[in-house]
Design a protein around this motif. Structure first.
Motif, short mmCIF file in Angstrom:
data_model
loop_
_atom_site.label_atom_id
_atom_site.label_comp_id
_atom_site.label_asym_id
_atom_site.label_seq_id
_atom_site.Cartn_x
_atom_site.Cartn_y
_atom_site.Cartn_z
N GLU A 15 0.81 -1.21 0.00
CA GLU A 15 0.00 0.00 0.00
C GLU A 15 0.85 1.26 0.00
O GLU A 15 0.36 2.35 -0.28
N SER A 16 2.11 1.14 0.35
CA SER A 16 2.96 2.32 0.51
C SER A 16 4.33 2.07 -0.13
O SER A 16 5.30 1.83 0.55
N PHE A 17 4.36 2.12 -1.44
CA PHE A 17 5.63 1.91 -2.14
C PHE A 17 6.08 3.21 -2.80
O PHE A 17 5.30 4.14 -2.99
N ILE A 18 7.35 3.26 -3.15
CA ILE A 18 7.92 4.45 -3.77
C ILE A 18 8.06 4.20 -5.27
O ILE A 18 8.62 3.21 -5.70
N ASP A 19 7.54 5.13 -6.05
CA ASP A 19 7.60 5.06 -7.50
C ASP A 19 8.88 5.76 -7.96
O ASP A 19 8.95 6.98 -8.04
N TYR A 20 9.90 4.97 -8.25
CA TYR A 20 11.21 5.53 -8.59
C TYR A 20 11.18 6.31 -9.90
O TYR A 20 11.89 7.30 -10.05
N TYR A 22 8.77 8.16 -10.92
CA TYR A 22 8.23 9.47 -10.57
C TYR A 22 9.34 10.35 -9.96
O TYR A 22 9.45 11.53 -10.29
N ILE A 23 10.14 9.76 -9.08
CA ILE A 23 11.22 10.52 -8.44
C ILE A 23 12.22 11.00 -9.49
O ILE A 23 12.66 12.15 -9.46
N ILE A 24 12.59 10.14 -10.42
CA ILE A 24 13.53 10.53 -11.46
C ILE A 24 12.97 11.68 -12.30
O ILE A 24 13.66 12.67 -12.56
N LYS A 25 11.71 11.57 -12.69
CA LYS A 25 11.10 12.64 -13.49
C LYS A 25 11.02 13.94 -12.69
O LYS A 25 11.21 15.03 -13.22
N LYS A 26 10.72 13.83 -11.40
CA LYS A 26 10.63 15.02 -10.55
C LYS A 26 11.99 15.71 -10.47
O LYS A 26 12.09 16.93 -10.59
N ILE A 27 13.05 14.94 -10.27
CA ILE A 27 14.40 15.50 -10.19
C ILE A 27 14.75 16.20 -11.51
O ILE A 27 15.23 17.33 -11.51
N GLU A 28 14.49 15.53 -12.63
CA GLU A 28 14.78 16.13 -13.93
C GLU A 28 14.00 17.43 -14.14
O GLU A 28 14.56 18.43 -14.59
N THR A 29 12.73 17.42 -13.78
CA THR A 29 11.89 18.60 -13.95
C THR A 29 12.38 19.76 -13.08
O THR A 29 12.49 20.89 -13.55
N LEU A 30 12.69 19.48 -11.82
CA LEU A 30 13.16 20.54 -10.93
C LEU A 30 14.48 21.13 -11.42
O LEU A 30 14.67 22.34 -11.40
N LEU A 31 15.41 20.28 -11.86
CA LEU A 31 16.69 20.78 -12.34
C LEU A 31 16.53 21.66 -13.58
O LEU A 31 17.22 22.66 -13.73
N LYS A 32 15.60 21.31 -14.44
CA LYS A 32 15.39 22.09 -15.67
C LYS A 32 14.63 23.38 -15.41
O LYS A 32 14.97 24.43 -15.94
N LYS A 33 13.59 23.32 -14.61
CA LYS A 33 12.71 24.48 -14.43
C LYS A 33 13.27 25.51 -13.45
O LYS A 33 13.08 26.71 -13.64
#
Length: 82
Positions: A15-20, A22-33
């Motif tokens: 019920e509580s897993f980490i979507d890796y 999603y984390i990779i995309k979030k890191i890429e998005t934050l670094l670019k934006k």
């Protein structure tokens, strides 16, 4: 070029897993934006954002490196949240 390394420690349950991906995309998005001026700012902001999205994380290690900004050296900044 930017290299990001992360280690995440958490108690896995179905019920509580980490979507890796999603984390990779979030890191890429934050670094670019956000276009951080300092690696320290990027590490703080990205790490806080990951922990905010996944409160089940027990500890997070995040390292951001820039291998090409100084000849014959790699510059890195890291931080650990517990």
């Amino acid at each position: 070029t930017v290299i990001v390394e992360t280690e995440i420690n958490y108690n896995y349950t179905k019920e509580s897993f980490i979507d890796y991906s999603y984390i990779i995309k979030k890191i890429e998005t934050l670094l670019k934006k956000r276009e951080y001026g300092l690696l320290e700012e990027a590490v703080d902001d990205i790490g806080s954002s990951i922990i905010s999205d996944y409160p089940q994380i027990n500890s997070l290690y995040l390292r951001i490196s820039k291998p090409n900004i100084i000849k014959n050296a790699t510059v890195s900044v890291s931080k650990e949240w517990k």
